[in-house]
Scaffold this active site. Structure first.
Site, short mmCIF file in Angstrom:
data_model
loop_
_atom_site.label_atom_id
_atom_site.label_comp_id
_atom_site.label_asym_id
_atom_site.label_seq_id
_atom_site.Cartn_x
_atom_site.Cartn_y
_atom_site.Cartn_z
N VAL A 87 0.80 -1.01 -0.10
CA VAL A 87 0.01 -0.10 -0.03
C VAL A 87 0.86 1.17 -0.20
O VAL A 87 0.64 2.21 -0.73
CB VAL A 87 -1.02 -0.02 1.18
CG1 VAL A 87 -2.13 1.30 1.21
CG2 VAL A 87 -1.87 -1.28 1.11
N CYS A 88 2.03 1.21 0.70
CA CYS A 88 2.77 2.46 0.66
C CYS A 88 3.35 2.71 -0.54
O CYS A 88 3.76 3.75 -0.80
CB CYS A 88 3.84 2.16 1.93
SG CYS A 88 3.32 2.24 3.46
N GLU A 89 3.86 1.59 -1.49
CA GLU A 89 4.29 1.80 -2.55
C GLU A 89 3.27 2.44 -3.49
O GLU A 89 3.71 3.22 -4.38
CB GLU A 89 4.92 0.19 -3.15
CG GLU A 89 5.71 0.38 -4.42
CD GLU A 89 6.48 -0.95 -4.70
OE1 GLU A 89 7.03 -0.97 -5.59
OE2 GLU A 89 6.15 -1.91 -3.96
#
Length: 157
Positions: free
Chosen positions: A44-46
């Site tokens: 999700v951060c990517e």
């Protein structure tokens, strides 16, 4: 202390991926989109930071810049940034001091006991160091509303 829109943004001094210490004040020549991520290289951060990367021109044309902060070390952040060709700094808050200062520290990431992390958060800080926009998620898998951020910047607040 819970931070709200209208409050002064807490200052920070954090290492970038090249181990240069960076401060909030050096980014206040324009509005700052400050993105706190849960963990470098997590899916999700990517997605989040790649979305910001791909929106860089629009955000920059709206008079703002992006800085991301994670509690990962600078070496993990460097590998993450290089893999994804990020065009903004990812700063390392490895002792979670800044994350605590913004009151977004969360415990037990995905039920991993004592794995503390930053709640996924976006703050927009104006040139005077004032928080003008705040979004904080209790769910580490929830992404911010990117269009809402763009629309906020378009309003010129």
């Amino acid at each position: 202390m819970v931070l709200n829109v209208g409050d002064s943004a807490p200052d920070f001094e954090l290492a970038d991926p090249d181990l240069k210490m960076r401060t909030l004040s050096e980014f206040l020549d324009k509005k700052l989109v400050l993105s706190f991520i849960v963990a470098a290289s997590s899916p999700v951060c990517e997605t989040e930071l790649c979305t910001f990367r791909d929106s860089w021109n629009e955000i920059s044309n709206l008079g703002a810049q992006i800085v991301a902060i994670s509690n990962d070390g600078p070496f993990a952040n460097k590998a993450f940034a290089e893999k994804n060709n990020f065009n903004f700094p990812i700063l390392s808050d490895y002792n979670s001091k800044t994350i605590r200062g913004y009151d977004i520290l969360a415990p037990d990431l995905l039920h991993l006991k004592d794995y503390n992390f930053a709640k996924r958060s976006v703050f927009i800080i104006d040139e005077n160091g004032t928080i003008v926009y705040k979004w904080v998620s209790e769910d580490p898998l929830k992404e911010p509303n990117y269009q809402e951020i763009i629309d906020f910047l378009k309003k010129g607040n």
